[in-house]
Design a protein around this motif. Structure first.
Motif, mmCIF file in Angstrom:
data_model
loop_
_atom_site.group_PDB
_atom_site.id
_atom_site.type_symbol
_atom_site.label_atom_id
_atom_site.label_comp_id
_atom_site.label_asym_id
_atom_site.label_seq_id
_atom_site.Cartn_x
_atom_site.Cartn_y
_atom_site.Cartn_z
ATOM 1 N N PRO A 509 0.819 -1.224 0.000
ATOM 2 C CA PRO A 509 0.000 0.000 0.000
ATOM 3 C C PRO A 509 0.849 1.269 0.000
ATOM 4 N N GLU A 510 2.069 1.207 0.556
ATOM 5 C CA GLU A 510 2.970 2.357 0.563
ATOM 6 C C GLU A 510 3.715 2.399 -0.781
ATOM 7 N N PRO A 511 3.792 3.583 -1.425
ATOM 8 C CA PRO A 511 4.504 3.651 -2.709
ATOM 9 C C PRO A 511 5.985 3.295 -2.549
ATOM 10 N N LEU A 512 6.542 2.698 -3.573
ATOM 11 C CA LEU A 512 7.979 2.405 -3.584
ATOM 12 C C LEU A 512 8.772 3.698 -3.736
ATOM 13 N N VAL A 513 9.972 3.700 -3.188
ATOM 14 C CA VAL A 513 10.819 4.884 -3.317
ATOM 15 C C VAL A 513 11.287 4.999 -4.765
ATOM 16 N N GLN A 514 11.684 6.197 -5.088
ATOM 17 C CA GLN A 514 12.131 6.446 -6.463
ATOM 18 C C GLN A 514 13.327 5.542 -6.806
ATOM 19 N N GLY A 515 13.280 4.945 -8.003
ATOM 20 C CA GLY A 515 14.367 4.065 -8.457
ATOM 21 C C GLY A 515 14.116 2.604 -8.205
ATOM 22 N N VAL A 516 13.078 2.247 -7.403
ATOM 23 C CA VAL A 516 12.748 0.848 -7.124
ATOM 24 C C VAL A 516 11.428 0.541 -7.816
ATOM 25 N N GLN A 517 11.333 -0.645 -8.524
ATOM 26 C CA GLN A 517 10.120 -1.023 -9.244
ATOM 27 C C GLN A 517 9.802 -2.487 -8.984
ATOM 28 N N TYR A 518 8.502 -2.824 -9.118
ATOM 29 C CA TYR A 518 8.091 -4.224 -9.031
ATOM 30 C C TYR A 518 8.583 -4.962 -10.281
ATOM 31 N N ASN A 519 8.946 -6.265 -10.097
ATOM 32 C CA ASN A 519 9.404 -7.065 -11.243
ATOM 33 C C ASN A 519 8.768 -8.444 -11.183
ATOM 34 N N SER A 520 9.295 -9.376 -11.941
ATOM 35 C CA SER A 520 8.687 -10.710 -12.050
ATOM 36 C C SER A 520 8.708 -11.474 -10.729
ATOM 37 N N SER A 521 9.577 -11.058 -9.800
ATOM 38 C CA SER A 521 9.603 -11.737 -8.498
ATOM 39 C C SER A 521 8.303 -11.509 -7.732
ATOM 40 N N SER A 522 7.573 -10.457 -8.107
ATOM 41 C CA SER A 522 6.312 -10.143 -7.430
ATOM 42 C C SER A 522 5.122 -10.724 -8.187
ATOM 43 N N LEU A 523 5.365 -11.650 -9.120
ATOM 44 C CA LEU A 523 4.298 -12.275 -9.898
ATOM 45 C C LEU A 523 4.342 -13.782 -9.724
ATOM 46 N N THR A 524 3.158 -14.426 -9.795
ATOM 47 C CA THR A 524 3.064 -15.880 -9.814
ATOM 48 C C THR A 524 1.881 -16.262 -10.695
ATOM 49 N N THR A 525 1.881 -17.537 -11.158
ATOM 50 C CA THR A 525 0.802 -18.006 -12.032
ATOM 51 C C THR A 525 0.086 -19.164 -11.384
ATOM 52 N N PHE A 526 -1.155 -19.437 -11.945
ATOM 53 C CA PHE A 526 -1.997 -20.447 -11.322
ATOM 54 C C PHE A 526 -3.139 -20.742 -12.294
ATOM 55 N N LYS A 527 -3.451 -22.074 -12.471
ATOM 56 C CA LYS A 527 -4.525 -22.465 -13.377
ATOM 57 C C LYS A 527 -5.682 -23.060 -12.586
ATOM 58 N N VAL A 528 -6.924 -22.759 -13.084
ATOM 59 C CA VAL A 528 -8.139 -23.321 -12.492
ATOM 60 C C VAL A 528 -8.906 -24.007 -13.606
ATOM 61 N N PHE A 529 -9.148 -25.333 -13.432
ATOM 62 C CA PHE A 529 -9.966 -26.089 -14.375
ATOM 63 C C PHE A 529 -11.338 -26.295 -13.755
#
Length: 734
Positions: A509-529
Motif C-alpha cells: 500500500p505504501e509507494p515504492l521509493v524512487q528508483g525501485v520497481q516491481y518485477n517478475s519476483s512479485s508475480l506468480t501463475t496459477f490455473k483453475v480447471f
C-alpha cells in the motif's frame, strides 16, 4: 321686621349702605340699643328699630361682625335682651391672584424624567379660599424659543410644578439651547370662567448637561493585590435621593461588582482574565416606589492581562515520524504549545529551543527548531534507522517570564525500498466443480517483504492481474503473516469459462521509493480447471404473475411459461397438481429428462427439477345484485304520529369498488310512493319514513329498487318487510 330675638344675617361684601332688618317695639319698650363689632358703619335706629349698614363691608378685613341688641323703656332700663345679632360677610371675587416672586429661575438637566418637577411657581389669592374665588389654576402662556409644535415643558395646573414633557426630555440639549423663558399664567375661579382674574410671571429655565451618563470603558488589571472592594467609577442621577442598583446583562454565578447609595461602583474581588476577559452590566436608578428614574446605563469592564501563566505543552509527548530518505532542511513536524495569557501580547509570545538530544549519534545537532513557530527541521543528511530508530528531544518553551520543557520523540520510519517476492513463481493448478460454493478457499499463496514489519512498506496486497475478466476470484491477506487466500467470488460456470489462466501480483500500500520497481519476483501463475456438473433447468423468470377476470371462459390461455437447460437438453413443464383447474399460487415443476420427448413423463429416473411460482390474480366482476341488510328489523310504533324515520342499509358481495355508492328509490307498485318516502343518508344508507299517519297495526311490504352503480350497474328490487306495531316504553316492538 319682627320682634327682638337672636338673628343671623349674610351680607355680601361691598355694595354700599343697606337696611338689614326692622325690630318692632313691644311695650313698655320705647327704644333699641346696639353694641359690639359695629366697625363704625353698623347700627340700629333707636326709635324705629331699623338695623342698617352705613357703608360697605370687606371680607378681607373682617368676615364676621357680632352685635348685641336690647330694648329699653322710658327710663332707659332694659326691657328685653341683649339678643345676639351676627352678620356674616360673604366674599365676592374682588382680588386677583398674585405670584410670590416677580420672576422665577430654575435648572433642568438634560434627559430628565418626563413629568418629574424640577421647580415650582406659587401664587396666592386674598379671597375666601373655601370658594372658587381663590381656586387657582396655572398654565403656560408662552414658550420662548419654541422649536417644536409640542411644548418642551409642562406645568401642573394645581401645584404649579414645572417638569419636562416627553418631547422635552428627549430633545433638551444645552449645546443646542441652554436657556428658555416661559410665561406662566395663574387664574382664579379655577380658570373656568371668562371673568376670572389672572396674573402672569416670567420663568427663566437653564438647561444643563445630564449628570446621568455612562462612564468610559473601565480597565482593571487581573489578579490585583489591592484591598477590595476598590472604587472603579461613579454615576450620578439627575434626581436627588434615588436608589442605585446593578443588574447583569449575562447570567453569571456571581457579579464581582457593587454600587453604593451614592452611586460609587466597586469591584469586590480580584479578577482573572483567563476566567473571564470582560464584563458588561447595567446600573439603574429608582425612586422609592421602585420605578426607574433614568434609562439604564451600560458599564463595560475589560480585564487587563498580566503575565501570570507559564507556557503549556499541548501534548504530554509529541511523536514525529520521519522517513529515512527525508532531505536536509525538511520540515518534519511542529512542537505545539500554548499560553493562557492574552493572545497578541508579549505575555503570550512563545519561543522554542532544543535543550537536549538523545542519542547524540551520529552527531549532536541532527535537528533544528524555529524559535518562533516550533517547526522542527533536519539539519544534515537523512536519518538512518540503522543508526537509531528513535531520538528523544527536550524542547524548552519560554514566554517573557516563565518556561516549560516539552518532550518530543522522533521515530525513524523505514522507507519502502524492498518489493514483495513470491516463494513460488507457479502454483500449478486446481480442478473445481462448477457448483463449488462462493467463498470457498481454493489456494493459499505466500510472498515476503524485507521492509520494516507492520508498516505500509511491508504489508502485501494480492490481486489477480490477468485471466479473470469477471472478477470470479478474490484474494484476502492475513495482515500478520502476509499469507494470501484465493477465494471464489462469483459462481463458476463450465459452459461459460472452463479454464482460468491466472496471473497474480503482490504489491505494498505504501509507494515504492524512487528508483525501485516491481518485477517478475512479485508475480506468480496459477490455473483453475472447471468441471461440468449436471445442472437443473432454469426458468426465464423466478415468478410469473398475471391477472385475469373472475368470469374468464374455460380453456382460455392465461400465460406462457418458458425454461431452458444450461447443457442444452430438452425440458418439460407440468403442474404439481393434476386437477383441471389451476389453483392460484401453486408451484410448477420444470423437468429435464434423458428420455426421448415422445416417451412422455413416465419413468423419469435421472431427472433434474427446478421450480417457479405462478401467481394468478383474480379481478372481481360486478356480478352480485345489491340487497337490503336484514340485521335489524324495520318497524314504526303504532299509532304513527308523523315525522318518524328509520335507517336502512344496502349491501353487496362484490369487491368494495363496485358498491361504493348505492342509490335507493321506491318501485311504482303497491301504492308505495303514496305511503312511503326514501331520502339519502350516505353512500350505503338511506332513511325510510311514512308519508302519513293512516297505517294499520300490521306488516307492510315496501318495494325498494337498489342500484349499485357498478360497471356494469346492477339493479335489484327488494320487498322490505316493515312492521307497524305497538311499542314498549323503550320504543321497541312487542
Amino acid at each position: 321686621s319682627g320682634p327682638l330675638k337672636d338673628m343671623d344675617f349674610f351680607v355680601q361684601e361691598g355694595g354700599g349702605p343697606r337696611i338689614l332688618h326692622q325690630f318692632t317695639l313691644e311695650p313698655p319698650a320705647v327704644s333699641f340699643r346696639a353694641s359690639g363689632e359695629k366697625a363704625g358703619i353698623i347700627d340700629i335706629e333707636p326709635r324705629t328699630g331699623i338695623l342698617y349698614i352705613n357703608g360697605s363691608l370687606d371680607w378681607e378685613t373682617q368676615q364676621v361682625h357680632k352685635l348685641q341688641v336690647e330694648s329699653l323703656d322710658e327710663s332707659g332700663s332694659r326691657v328685653k335682651g341683649p339678643y345676639a345679632v351676627t352678620i356674616y360677610v360673604e366674599d365676592i371675587n374682588d382680588n386677583p391672584p398674585e405670584f410670590n416672586q416677580t420672576e422665577y429661575s430654575g435648572v433642568v438637566r438634560q434627559n430628565s424624567r418626563p413629568g418629574k418637577p424640577f421647580m415650582y411657581v406659587y401664587a396666592t389669592d386674598r379671597d375666601d379660599p373655601t370658594t372658587p374665588h381663590a381656586q387657582l389654576s396655572y398654565s403656560i402662556l408662552h414658550h420662548f424659543p419654541k422649536y417644536f409644535e409640542e411644548m418642551l415643558f409642562q406645568i401642573d395646573n394645581v401645584t404649579g410644578a414645572i417638569s419636562p414633557t416627553k418631547t422635552g426630555s428627549y430633545y433638551l440639549d444645552p449645546l443646542k439651547q441652554d436657556t428658555f423663558t416661559l410665561v406662566v399664567s395663574v387664574k382664579d375661579m379655577g380658570g373656568a370662567t371668562t371673568n376670572a382674574f389672572a396674573s402672569s410671571v416670567d420663568v427663566v429655565i437653564t438647561v444643563m448637561e445630564s449628570l446621568w451618563k455612562a462612564p468610559p470603558t473601565i480597565y482593571i488589571k487581573e489578579n490585583s493585590t489591592q484591598v477590595h472592594p476598590v472604587n472603579i467609577t461613579k454615576v450620578q442621577s439627575n434626581e436627588p435621593g434615588v436608589i442605585y442598583d446593578l443588574f447583569e446583562k449575562e447570567k453569571l454565578p456571581r457579579l464581582p461588582f457593587s454600587v453604593s447609595e451614592d452611586g460609587d461602583i466597586y469591584v469586590t474581588e480580584p479578577l482573572d482574565r483567563e476566567e473571564k476577559e470582560s464584563y458588561t452590566f447595567f446600573v439603574v436608578s429608582k425612586d422609592d416606589t421602585g420605578e426607574l428614574v433614568d434609562k439604564p446605563l451600560q458599564i463595560h469592564v475589560i480585564v487587563e492581562d498580566i503575565n501570570d501563566n507559564p507556557p503549556l505543552c499541548q501534548q504530554d509527548l509529541t511523536i514525529i515520524e520521519v522517513q529515512e530518505n527525508e532531505k536536509e532542511g525538511s520540515n518534519i513536524g511542529t512542537v505545539l504549545a500554548m499560553d493562557m495569557d492574552e493572545k497578541g501580547t508579549l505575555n503570550s509570545r512563545l519561543r522554542f529551543h532544543i535543550q537536549s538530544q538523545e542519542p547524540e549519534f551520529p552527531s549532536k545537532n541532527l535537528f533544528y527548531i524555529q524559535q518562533d513557530t516550533g517547526t522542527l527541521q533536519l539539519t544534515g543528511r537523512s536519518l538512518s534507522k540503522r543508526d537509531s530508530a528513535k531520538y528523544f528531544l527536550k524542547v524548552l518553551v519560554t514566554d517573557p517570564q516563565f518556561q516549560t520543557v516539552c518532550d518530543v520523540e522522533v521515530h525513524v520510519i523505514d522507507i519502502n525500498d524492498q518489493i514483495p517476492i513470491f516463494e513460488k513463481s507457479d502454483y500449478d493448478s486446481v480442478t473445481l466443480a462448477e457448483n463449488t460454493p462462493i467463498g470457498t478457499v481454493i489456494l493459499e499463496i505466500q510472498a515476503t517483504d524485507a521492509d520494516e514489519p507492520a508498516t505500509g512498506s511491508s504489508l502485501i496486497i494480492y490481486q489477480v492481474k490477468e485471466g479473470d475478466p469477471n472478477n470470479t476470484f478474490i484474494i484476502e491477506t492475513d495482515s500478520e503473516t502476509n499469507r494470501g487466500f484465493v477465494k471464489i467470488n462469483k459462481a463458476l460456470d463450465f459452459e461459460t469459462m472452463p479454464v482460468y489462466n491466472l496471473v497474480i501480483n503482490a504489491t505494498n500500500p505504501e509507494p515504492l521509493v524512487q528508483g525501485v520497481q516491481y518485477n517478475s519476483s512479485s508475480l506468480t501463475t496459477f490455473k483453475v480447471f472447471v468441471t461440468n456438473v449436471d445442472e437443473p433447468p432454469v426458468f426465464q423468470k423466478p415468478v410469473y404473475k398475471t391477472e385475469v377476470s373472475e368470469d374468464i371462459p374455460v380453456n382460455t390461455l392465461v400465460m406462457t411459461v418458458e425454461a431452458y437447460d444450461p447443457e442444452g437438453d430438452s425440458v418439460r413443464t407440468y403442474k404439481e397438481n393434476r386437477s383441471n383447474t389451476l389453483a392460484c399460487g401453486k408451484i410448477l415443476f420444470l423437468q429435464k429428462s434423458y428420455l426421448p420427448v415422445e416417451s412422455g413423463l413416465g419413468g423419469l429416473g435421472g431427472t433434474q427439477k427446478s421450480k417457479a411460482f405462478l401467481v394468478l390474480q383474480l379481478r372481481d366482476v360486478n356480478d352480485n345484485y345489491p340487497q337490503i341488510s336484514m340485521d335489524n328489523p324495520t318497524f314504526f310504533c303504532y299509532p304513527v304520529s308523523g315525522g318518524e324515520k328509520t335507517l336502512i342499509q344496502a349491501i353487496d358481495a362484490d369487491e368494495l369498488l363496485f358498491y361504493s355508492k348505492f342509490t335507493f328509490s321506491l318501485a311504482d307498485e303497491m301504492n308505495a310512493r303514496n305511503n312511503w318516502e326514501i331520502s339519502k343518508y350516505n353512500a350505503t344508507h338511506a332513511y325510510l319514513s311514512p308519508k302519513h299517519a293512516n297505517f294499520e297495526e300490521k306488516v307492510y311490504d315496501v318495494p325498494i329498487i337498489l342500484n349499485d352503480n357498478g360497471n356494469p350497474p346492477l339493479e335489484n328490487k327488494v320487498n322490505l318487510k316493515v312492521s307497524i306495531c305497538k311499542c314498549s316504553s323503550e320504543n321497541s316492538c312487542f
